[in-house]
Scaffold this active site. Sequence first.
Site, short mmCIF file in Angstrom:
data_model
loop_
_atom_site.label_atom_id
_atom_site.label_comp_id
_atom_site.label_asym_id
_atom_site.label_seq_id
_atom_site.Cartn_x
_atom_site.Cartn_y
_atom_site.Cartn_z
N ASP A 37 0.82 -1.21 0.00
CA ASP A 37 0.00 0.00 0.00
C ASP A 37 0.86 1.26 0.00
OD1 ASP A 37 1.03 -0.29 2.52
OD2 ASP A 37 -0.84 0.11 3.58
N HIS A 242 21.40 1.66 -20.68
CA HIS A 242 20.51 2.05 -19.59
C HIS A 242 20.91 1.38 -18.28
CE1 HIS A 242 17.07 3.24 -22.59
NE2 HIS A 242 18.09 4.09 -22.59
N ASP A 259 25.21 9.79 -16.72
CA ASP A 259 24.07 10.34 -17.45
C ASP A 259 23.03 10.69 -16.39
OD1 ASP A 259 21.81 10.86 -18.98
OD2 ASP A 259 22.16 9.22 -20.38
N ASP A 271 19.22 17.02 -18.87
CA ASP A 271 19.65 15.68 -19.29
C ASP A 271 21.07 15.80 -19.83
OD1 ASP A 271 19.94 13.12 -20.22
OD2 ASP A 271 18.27 13.18 -21.63
N HIS A 350 22.48 3.89 -31.05
CA HIS A 350 21.32 4.73 -30.74
C HIS A 350 21.36 6.00 -31.58
CE1 HIS A 350 23.72 7.57 -28.30
NE2 HIS A 350 24.29 6.52 -27.75
N HIS A 354 17.12 13.49 -28.69
CA HIS A 354 15.66 13.43 -28.55
C HIS A 354 15.18 14.79 -28.07
CE1 HIS A 354 16.29 13.20 -24.16
NE2 HIS A 354 17.20 12.28 -24.41
N HIS A 361 12.18 12.38 -22.51
CA HIS A 361 11.99 12.07 -23.93
C HIS A 361 10.68 12.75 -24.32
CE1 HIS A 361 14.74 8.26 -24.02
NE2 HIS A 361 15.36 9.35 -23.66
N GLU A 384 23.77 13.83 -28.32
CA GLU A 384 24.46 12.86 -27.46
C GLU A 384 25.05 11.68 -28.23
OE1 GLU A 384 21.78 10.44 -24.98
OE2 GLU A 384 20.14 11.74 -25.64
N TYR A 388 30.58 2.60 -27.81
CA TYR A 388 30.50 1.57 -26.77
C TYR A 388 31.17 0.32 -27.32
CZ TYR A 388 26.85 4.99 -25.97
OH TYR A 388 26.18 6.18 -25.83
N ARG A 412 29.89 8.60 -23.80
CA ARG A 412 28.80 9.40 -24.35
C ARG A 412 28.98 10.82 -23.83
NH1 ARG A 412 25.07 6.30 -23.16
NH2 ARG A 412 24.12 7.17 -21.28
N GLU A 414 26.70 14.35 -23.81
CA GLU A 414 25.34 14.81 -24.10
C GLU A 414 25.12 16.21 -23.54
OE1 GLU A 414 20.73 13.37 -23.19
OE2 GLU A 414 22.40 12.63 -21.96
#
Length: 441
Positions: A37, A242, A259, A271, A350, A354, A361, A384, A388, A412, A414
């Site tokens: 709950d 991710h 990130d 971001d 990728h 975005h 996003h 970005e 990899y 990366r 960004e």
Amino acid sequence: MAMDPALYGRRRERFMAELGSAAAVIPAAPLATHHADCEWPFRQNSDFFYLTGFDEPDAVALLLPHRPEGERFVLFVHPKDPAAEVWTGFRWGTEGAVERFGADIAYPLDQLQGRLTEFLDGADAIAFRVGRHPQVEPLVLQTWGRQLDRASRSGSAALGLVAPCPILHRLRLCKEPHELDRMREACRLSAEAHELARSITEPGMNEAQIQSAIEAHFRSSGARGPAYGSIVAGGDNACVLHYTANSAELRDGDLLLIDAGCSISDYYNGDITRTFPINGHFTAEQRDLYSLVLSAQQAAIDAVRPGGTAEEVHLTALTVLVDGLIELGLLSGDSEGVIERGDYRHLYMHRTGHWLGLDVHDVGAYRLGEKPANLTEGMVLTVEPGLYVSDRLAVPEGQPAIDDRWKGIGIRIEDDVAVVNGGCEVMTAAAQKSLAAMERP
């Protein structure tokens, strides 16, 4: 920050002008259960918040351009209830919905079912997003069904259900000056957190320690908290796009990819991704790949301008990356052929960015039919590119095997970039990224 009812009123006017004589039903978000709950901290539905500024769960907004003045913005909300507020906190109630948030009329939420028919009668269509609001959708469908049942006698009924999303998301895509200012604030706090993280990182620390410092800075600076699950990925973990476990030890000689961005009080987001050596010094391979990603990002940022497209931004970064990888021996062949065949995707899998706004996003079309959508002033997008290098994806046939010295390097970079008159504004420039800034003396 003080809520400005007039700002949301102007948004509603623009939205209703495009609705024509359709009636829109826009629900707020419900509370979401975490376990048993216990509930997650409340996060408002972005479309609802964009139109109302009202930050309580379960409410429903009716936008009714077919009704007379004084009846066009109706809110159904949880009423004031001291017994409930003892447990869950302050409510604005129906009086607050009118006085604070500019509703023409407000009713307790339990009256929605009984009053929906009267407010939707006379509309040519009902604008409602099906499949997302299970508590409200049956009421909308029942109301529409009753209109259709009596259409032969009354001579009128809504002609159908239409999605409000195309109109709303087109409006949300181009940010107002106020929104850009709020996004600059989110970017400022996010950049500060990245600078803090780099300053404290040492070999032997844990990824979780860095995440804690970043998110503590968000909260202590007045933000709601992280805009999304922060990624703090040392070494090969950075090759998991991710990655959110954030539990590994930071090893001497590895890179750290972070990130992370914050969400501020009215839900605008930052971001940012930065990658730097944990011990303060790049290896030769890390330096080569970092320099390549940084060059690709700068070229892509330079492509952000009114009249350009997000597709051009991506292809600009991709071309620089592929050319550089061929030069380093990680790819072979001519650049155009490698891109056409997708032979680079085991190293860069990728897109380059975005939209960014109330959602990380964010909403808005990237293409209009067969053509990419043009960038216009007020749009905000991330830029970005990354690389990899790991064994997770097979090397395409005809491409060179990857030497071990490159493996485990994930990079990366960004930034959040606004389209402005004559070019672009890098809203996250306060987060350093040059080679010199990423290393220690």
